[in-house]
Scaffold this motif. Structure first.
Motif, PDB file in Angstrom:
ATOM      1  N   PRO A  98       1.395  -1.391  -0.225  1.00  0.00           N
ATOM      2  CA  PRO A  98       0.038   0.018  -0.081  1.00  0.00           C
ATOM      3  C   PRO A  98       0.696   1.542  -0.495  1.00  0.00           C
ATOM      4  O   PRO A  98       2.069   1.248  -0.037  1.00  0.00           O
ATOM      5  N   ARG A 100       2.453   3.894   1.705  1.00  0.00           N
ATOM      6  CA  ARG A 100       2.759   4.100   2.505  1.00  0.00           C
ATOM      7  C   ARG A 100       2.467   5.338   3.742  1.00  0.00           C
ATOM      8  O   ARG A 100       2.516   4.899   5.114  1.00  0.00           O
ATOM      9  N   LYS A 102       0.091   7.439   2.937  1.00  0.00           N
ATOM     10  CA  LYS A 102      -1.414   7.502   2.988  1.00  0.00           C
ATOM     11  C   LYS A 102      -2.039   6.158   4.586  1.00  0.00           C
ATOM     12  O   LYS A 102      -2.757   6.188   5.507  1.00  0.00           O
ATOM     13  N   MET A 103      -0.969   4.824   4.316  1.00  0.00           N
ATOM     14  CA  MET A 103      -1.647   4.371   5.227  1.00  0.00           C
ATOM     15  C   MET A 103      -0.744   4.343   6.828  1.00  0.00           C
ATOM     16  O   MET A 103      -1.321   4.303   7.962  1.00  0.00           O
ATOM     17  N   LEU A 163       7.175   1.341   6.582  1.00  0.00           N
ATOM     18  CA  LEU A 163       5.144   1.699   7.014  1.00  0.00           C
ATOM     19  C   LEU A 163       5.583   2.066   8.966  1.00  0.00           C
ATOM     20  O   LEU A 163       5.927   2.814   9.363  1.00  0.00           O
ATOM     21  N   LEU A 328      -5.647  -2.544   9.547  1.00  0.00           N
ATOM     22  CA  LEU A 328      -5.403  -2.456   8.710  1.00  0.00           C
ATOM     23  C   LEU A 328      -4.420  -2.858   7.503  1.00  0.00           C
ATOM     24  O   LEU A 328      -4.636  -3.437   6.803  1.00  0.00           O
ATOM     25  N   LEU A 329      -3.100  -3.659   7.706  1.00  0.00           N
ATOM     26  CA  LEU A 329      -2.462  -4.095   7.490  1.00  0.00           C
ATOM     27  C   LEU A 329      -2.756  -5.058   7.115  1.00  0.00           C
ATOM     28  O   LEU A 329      -1.588  -5.984   6.265  1.00  0.00           O
TER      29      LEU A 329
END
Length: 614
Positions: A98, A100, A102-103, A163, A328-329
């Motif tokens: 994803p 990085r 934004k996450m 992350l 979420l990950l």
């Protein structure tokens, strides 16, 4: 008599700061961070133990300076290059990772929301009164624990490592700003919060002034010798912003933290950062942490049942506030990786201690409640790195392939890329547009063509992500400038081909390694004359020299005579920092030692795997 008593206390604190890392090393308590050991020693000599320390103006001043410098280094730890947009990678699961940034923002927002929910529950249960402060405490993350743990696990450059780092950086920045807001709202002059804008505006102005001065040639000349203008400028910046911070009614640590972030934005060279770390963690900061332990009286805490119940509840809140958003990950990473990452993000230290001390001084919380927060911070710093290492899947710890970026294709770099290509190295060769004669070798050597060696183009080619960057263009001036740029942006190792002695002298006080074909050829020729079999040692597969980094903590402090490896390998030399050690039976191995070994390739590789794992 009073003066001699105060000097006695200073001496005891300094001895405690000196002895702590020695004791931790001798007892092989490597899982305990040194700063935690300093707090524990402070407990022993302070109010909770022998009560040997009498606080006075000396200790108060040194402790405050240590606190200020700790916050400065916390700001300096923030790596703004982590916010750079980078090409997304394909994960081991086959999925594209994803975004990085934004996450990381999504995870931190989740952390803050769940921190607020847990804080609301604690307030409703009557365990604490201030909802804002409690939310701030739970949502903090310690960069000082996260960064070295990621480095030890060799996953700093991996997608999950980046992350985790981004989440910690965002949390560090946000909670520090929110702590300043909390202080402004809780102080008598709470309506003057707008004065903080003056502090930040001054920071912006000082940043542009520093950036302008840094580019001036005279500034570089004054950075060496007794002038050390760079170090003077940094301390001047700290004092100005600390003084301004107190003038506008904010805490002095905000000014120190802001000074650290400004210096980080200016991308100082690694040698400067090492000097600042050495001064801070070698002198002032240990005094602060010892004094934290000295001031902490744990006996009232242990006798209060309500406060004792609060400790496990607070630890659970710290962990769940990180775990729930990190779920979420699960779409991209396995359960063990998500759990391990959540535990690591639970670690907290500097900001919790800062917030607790400030809130206690402002009478927002009691001394006992402040002690509880500090105890919980100590516990998280001890257990979270251990649990992280245990839970992190082993295949993630083995992603240690070193990326070597060669800038400039020539008779040295082109064949070297083929020789280095192995399980240990991943070479990248970047060169300007090849002419027709050179295109013959293009397919064999996999040259990445660029229009020019412009910094922005090299950024697009992810040069800054490489572990080692070698600048070997035909223009040594270009090599020097690009090497400085890469060094300032935190590349682990930078090597530049420089033939002119005067130009090489300008790089002498940086961590850039200089390569000269003339000096190398002369040194090799002299070696062949004085040592006829030198060339055999350098080129033979069986007799060649190899370098191995010692990262396995189970070998920390072990003398070579007791080293369990029995393969066909001889340790020729050990490099510890800039120190060169001739190994003997009583020579002890330490983390980050670089071992120069010789032996059969099979056993050397086996030793490498053993030594570089943790």
């Amino acid at each position: 008599m009073l003066e001699s008593s105060s000097l006695f206390s200073v001496v005891i604190v300094m001895i405690a700061a000196f002895v702590t890392p020695v004791v931790l090393h001798r007892l092989k308590l490597h899982f305990i961070p040194v700063v935690i050991g300093e707090i524990i020693v402070g407990l022993i000599i302070g109010k909770s133990g022998f009560n040997w320390i009498e606080k006075d103006v000396w200790l108060n001043t040194l402790s405050t300076l240590g606190f200020i410098f700790l916050m400065f280094l916390s700001g300096l730890e923030i790596d703004f290059s982590a916010f750079r947009s980078k090409n997304l990678q394909t994960l081991s699961t086959g999925k594209a990772e994803p975004n990085r940034l934004k996450m990381a923002f999504a995870v931190f927002i989740g952390i803050f929301i769940f921190s607020f929910i847990f804080s609301y529950v604690f307030v409703k249960c009557g365990l604490i009164d201030n909802l804002f402060l409690m939310t701030l405490m739970i949502s903090t993350i310690s960069l000082g624990v996260v960064v070295p743990t990621l480095k030890d696990a060799h996953i700093m450059k991996t997608p999950i490592g980046q992350l985790i780092l981004l989440v910690a950086v965002i949390a560090d920045l946000a909670t520090m700003i929110l702590l300043s807001v909390f202080v402004s709202l809780s102080s008598k002059d709470g309506g003057n919060m707008w004065l903080l804008l003056i502090l930040f505006a001054a920071g912006v102005i000082l940043y542009f002034i520093a950036r302008l001065l840094k580019s001036k040639p005279f500034f570089e000349k004054l950075s060496t010798g007794t002038a050390q203008i760079g170090t003077r400028a940094i301390f001047c910046l700290i004092i100005i912003l600390v003084a301004l911070s107190e003038s506008v009614g904010a805490e002095n640590i905000l000014g120190a933290f802001l000074a650290g972030t400004l210096v980080s934005l200016l991308a100082p060279n690694q040698e400067m950062i090492r000097k600042l770390d050495s001064f801070g963690y070698g002198f002032l900061i240990p005094i602060f942490f010892v004094m934290v332990g000295v001031d902490l009286n744990i006996w009232p805490l242990l006798s209060n049942g309500k406060l004792l119940i609060f400790i496990p509840l607070l630890l659970i809140a710290f962990f769940l506030s990180k775990l729930l958003p990190m779920l979420l990950l699960k779409k991209w990473y396995d359960t063990k990786t998500v759990m391990a990452s959540s535990f690591l993000l639970t670690s907290t230290l500097s900001l919790v201690i800062a917030a607790a001390k400030i809130a206690e001084r402002m009478n927002v919380i009691s001394a006992e409640m402040s002690g509880i927060f500090i105890l919980v911070a100590i516990i998280t710093c001890i257990i979270t790195p251990i649990v992280f290492r245990k839970l992190l899947p082993k295949e993630r710890t083995q992603e240690r392939k070193q990326t070597v970026a060669f800038i400039g294709a020539n008779q040295w770099t082109m064949p070297l890329t083929l020789e280095l290509e192995s399980a240990a190295y991943e070479p990248i060769l970047i060169h300007t547009k090849l002419d027709k004669a050179e295109q013959i070798a293009e397919s064999a050597f996999n040259v990445k063509e660029v229009e020019s060696y412009d910094i922005n183009i090299l950024k697009q080619k992810k040069v800054l992500d490489a572990n080692i960057v070698v600048f070997m263009t035909g223009d040594e001036e270009v090599n020097a400038e690009l090497a400085k740029w890469a060094n300032e942006h935190g590349v682990e190792r930078v090597i530049a081909r420089i033939e002119t002695p005067d130009l090489a002298e300008t790089l002498k006080y940086t961590s850039i390694e200089v390569f000269s074909t003339l000096l190398s050829t002369k040194a090799l020729l002299r070696g062949l004359i004085e040592t006829p079999h030198l060339l055999d040692i350098l080129t033979s597969q069986e007799a060649s020299l190899h370098e191995i980094d010692m990262q396995n903590r189970q070998f920390e402090g072990i003398p070579l005579r007791k080293f369990p490896f029995t393969g066909d390998v001889i340790i020729v030399r050990i490099f510890r920092g800039k120190e060169s050690i001739v190994p003997h039976g009583d020579t002890e191995l330490h983390i980050n030692d670089r071992l120069i070994v010789t032996g059969s390739e099979e056993y050397v590789e086996e030793l490498r795997q053993e030594m570089e794992s943790w």
